[in-house]
Design an enzyme around this catalytic site. Structure first.
Site, mmCIF file in Angstrom:
data_model
loop_
_atom_site.group_PDB
_atom_site.id
_atom_site.type_symbol
_atom_site.label_atom_id
_atom_site.label_comp_id
_atom_site.label_asym_id
_atom_site.label_seq_id
_atom_site.Cartn_x
_atom_site.Cartn_y
_atom_site.Cartn_z
ATOM 1 N N CYS A 75 -7.387 56.679 -1.678
ATOM 2 C CA CYS A 75 -7.851 56.406 -0.315
ATOM 3 C C CYS A 75 -8.947 55.334 -0.333
ATOM 4 O O CYS A 75 -9.913 55.455 -1.087
ATOM 5 C CB CYS A 75 -8.391 57.701 0.301
ATOM 6 S SG CYS A 75 -9.096 57.486 1.947
ATOM 7 N N CYS A 78 -12.346 57.151 0.755
ATOM 8 C CA CYS A 78 -13.038 58.216 0.012
ATOM 9 C C CYS A 78 -12.541 58.396 -1.426
ATOM 10 O O CYS A 78 -12.998 59.304 -2.112
ATOM 11 C CB CYS A 78 -12.926 59.544 0.767
ATOM 12 S SG CYS A 78 -11.306 60.313 0.635
ATOM 13 N N CYS A 123 -5.293 61.043 5.013
ATOM 14 C CA CYS A 123 -5.994 61.570 3.844
ATOM 15 C C CYS A 123 -6.512 62.978 4.178
ATOM 16 O O CYS A 123 -7.170 63.178 5.196
ATOM 17 C CB CYS A 123 -7.151 60.644 3.494
ATOM 18 S SG CYS A 123 -8.238 61.290 2.221
ATOM 19 N N CYS A 126 -10.714 62.951 4.016
ATOM 20 C CA CYS A 126 -11.579 62.312 5.016
ATOM 21 C C CYS A 126 -10.891 62.124 6.364
ATOM 22 O O CYS A 126 -11.532 61.703 7.328
ATOM 23 C CB CYS A 126 -12.082 60.966 4.503
ATOM 24 S SG CYS A 126 -10.821 59.675 4.488
ATOM 25 N N CYS A 147 5.679 55.466 4.747
ATOM 26 C CA CYS A 147 5.421 54.069 5.106
ATOM 27 C C CYS A 147 3.914 53.922 5.302
ATOM 28 O O CYS A 147 3.363 54.397 6.295
ATOM 29 C CB CYS A 147 6.185 53.762 6.395
ATOM 30 S SG CYS A 147 6.042 52.062 6.924
HETATM 31 ZN ZN LIG Z 1 -9.848 59.626 2.349
#
Ligand SMILES: [Zn+2]
Length: 159
Positions: A75, A78, A123, A126, A147
Site C-alpha cells: 500500500c 501504509c 487496504c 488504512c 483491477c
Molecule cells: Zn494502506
C-alpha cells in the site's frame, strides 16, 4: 395552524440532519486512522485522489502496469503488503491486474458509482481505495481480475 406545521416540519428536518452520521465514521474501523489533511500532506495529489477519494488513474498511465519483476506490491499509504508479483498478469486493461490479493490484507465493499454494482477493494489497514474486482480474470486460476490503480501501490523488488 400553518405556522405550527412549518415549525413542526423544521423541527423534523433539523432532527433528521443532525442524526446523519458523518461520512468519515466508517473509516474508524481501520488500524491506521489519519485525518484527510494528514493524508493530503503525506500523499501526492494523484495518490490522494485515488486512495482517499476513490478516484481512478488514467489507463496505461502507471509504470507498474507493465512491471513483471519479482516482488511484492504494498500500500502506497501504509506499506501493508497487498499483492504478489506471481499473481500479476496482463489483462490488457491498462491497469495493474492480479488474479488474487494477499488474503486478509485487502477488504471489499460494493459501490454503485457508475450506476451498477461493482466490488470495490481497499487496504484493510488504512482503508485506502485500490480498485475493483471483476469476474473476467484468468479462468485457469481464480477467474478474478483485481483491477488496481498503480498509483495506490509501491513495488518492492525481491532481494
Ligand atoms: Zn494502506
Amino acid at each position: 395552524m400553518n405556522k405550527l406545521f412549518i415549525a413542526f416540519a423544521l423541527l423534523l428536518f433539523n432532527c433528521n440532519s443532525s442524526a446523519q452520521k458523518p461520512k468519515s465514521a466508517a473509516s474508524s474501523n481501520f488500524k491506521i486512522n489519519k485525518t484527510e489533511a494528514q493524508w493530503q500532506a503525506q500523499l501526492s495529489d494523484m495518490e490522494f485522489i485515488v486512495l482517499r477519494q476513490a478516484g481512478t488513474e488514467r489507463a496505461f498511465s502507471s509504470p507498474l502496469n507493465k512491471n513483471y519483476a519479482e516482488g511484492v506490491y504494498v500500500c502506497k499509504a501504509c506499506e501493508t503488503p497487498l499483492f504478489k508479483s506471481e499473481h500479476k498478469y496482463d489483462s490488457g486493461s491498462g491497469w495493474p491486474s492480479f488474479d488474487r490479493e494477499i488474503k486478509g490484507n485487502v477488504a471489499f465493499s460494493t459501490d454503485k458509482d457508475l450506476g451498477y454494482t461493482r466490488t470495490e477493494e481497499h487496504c484493510a489497514t488504512c482503508g485506502g481505495h485500490l480498485g475493483h474486482v471483476f469476474n473476467d480474470g484468468p479462468k485457469k486460476t481464480t477467474g478474478k481480475r483485481h483491477c488496481i490503480n498503480g498509483v495506490a501501490l509501491t513495488f518492492i523488488p525481491k532481494e
